[in-house]
Design an enzyme around this catalytic site. Structure first.
Site, PDB file in Angstrom:
ATOM      1  N   LYS A   1      48.726  43.910  40.641  1.00 41.41           N
ATOM      2  CA  LYS A   1      49.459  43.841  41.919  1.00 41.41           C
ATOM      3  C   LYS A   1      49.660  42.389  42.358  1.00 41.41           C
ATOM      4  O   LYS A   1      50.681  42.064  42.982  1.00 41.41           O
ATOM      5  CB  LYS A   1      48.740  44.643  43.004  1.00 41.41           C
TER       6      LYS A   1
ATOM      7  N   TYR B   1      39.327  49.036  41.966  1.00 43.55           N
ATOM      8  CA  TYR B   1      40.761  48.803  41.777  1.00 43.55           C
ATOM      9  C   TYR B   1      40.990  47.871  40.576  1.00 43.55           C
ATOM     10  O   TYR B   1      42.003  47.939  39.896  1.00 43.55           O
ATOM     11  CB  TYR B   1      41.395  48.257  43.059  1.00 43.55           C
TER      12      TYR B   1
END
Ligand code: NAD
Ligand code: 0WE
Length: 264
Positions: free
Chosen positions: A162, A155
């Site tokens: 995020k 990720y």
């Protein structure tokens, strides 16, 4: 629940998009909607999907890296809707190279793009939406992922983006709260969408979550849509700056029973 309410949803690519599940739920609830698409290739899909809704929505182009397109969207909303009750931000992107391989090798340009598209866009859209929401208040909702606070293999730079997005939610919530505008994020578990396609090991990740989350299953986009409905409805009127997990409880787990007994 949304009869007489107007809102805009950013981030539909195809029928699997989380934003599309939200659009369908809000349409059923009686909302008047505007939907945006990133480019003409996806515009075709979005127009076809829009035609299946009960109330025909406005369908507008909006690449969030193009200031002029954002301007045009909000000019149309001011003219057509006057007031905006909600805005859904369901957009994320990082160059594929930066989601593969070592985090240490994250490129300057990949870092910049991930943050521009996935984080700055929320500020840019909120700035334009706020004047349209100021009269009777409003609700802004974005989509985040657990990879912001825990390391998820692959990720990488999206996790960092995020984390910035979740912090952005809190700063916006503090500033817009006095105007009656709430800002929150939903954090779903992994869902097989376009943004998840081609992510190496994604199927294994889905299987892991289904086997270890308290509810023992994966997240259904319809569950995310119901939580989005909560955030744009008066049921959540006392809540702002919040990150709400819609992940079958996955994020609460430390060690699972299977792992502790050596089965995992
Ligand atoms: P998706 O691919 O359907 O949606 C991502 C959207 O971002 C697409 O519609 C795409 O057109 C849009 N987008 C990318 N760059 C853009 C740009 N420059 N301008 C305008 N739009 C742009 O995938 P999704 O899974 O529905 O993702 C929606 C949101 O949900 C993202 O923020 C994602 O991080 C988040 N999320 C997804 C999952 C998951 O497992 N699928 C889990 C948690 C959170
Ligand atoms: O936020 C996301 C996906 C974000 C994403 C995905 C891609 C793939 C294609 C952003 N940019 C791109 N760029 C591409 O070129 N999710 C929460 C879904 C997701 O993506 C992962 C995950 C999960 C979950 C990537 C690695 C590990 C887990």
């Amino acid at each position: 629940m949304l009869e007489g309410r107007t809102g805009i949803i950013f981030g539909i690519a195809n029928k699997r998009s989380i934003a599309w599940a939200i659009a369908q739920r809000f349409d059923e609830a009686g909302a008047r909607l505007a939907l945006t698409y990133q480019n003409e290739r996806l515009g075709e899909n979005v127009r076809e999907l829009a035609a299946t809704l009960r109330h025909p929505p406005l369908v507008l182009p909006c690449d969030v890296t193009e200031e002029s397109q954002i301007e045009a969207v909000f000019e149309t909303l001011a003219r057509e809707f006057r007031h905006l009750d909600f805005l859904i931000h369901s957009i994320a992107f990082a160059p594929r190279e930066d989601l593969e391989g070592a985090f240490l090798e994250t490129s300057r340009e990949g870092y910049r793009i991930a943050h521009e598209v996935s984080v700055f866009s929320l500020i840019a859209l909120a700035r334009r939406a706020a004047p349209l929401m100021a009269e009777r208040g409003g609700s802004i909702v974005t989509l985040t992922y657990l990879g912001s606070e825990r390391v998820m293999p692959g990720y990488n730079v999206m996790g960092v983006a995020k984390a910035a997005l979740e912090s952005t939610v809190k700063y916006l919530a503090a500033e817009l709260g006095p105007k009656g505008i709430r800002v929150n994020a939903l954090s779903p578990g992994p869902i097989k969408t376009l943004a998840a396609s081609g992510v190496p090991g994604f199927s294994r990740m889905l299987k892991h979550v289904a086997q270890t989350s308290p509810l023992r299953r994966n997240t259904d986009p319809a569950e995310v849509a119901d939580a989005a409905l909560f955030f744009v409805s008066p049921l959540s009127r006392g809540i702002t700056g919040e990150i709400l997990f819609v992940d079958g409880g996955y994020h609460i787990m430390g060690m699972t029973m299977a792992e502790s007994s050596g089965e995992g």
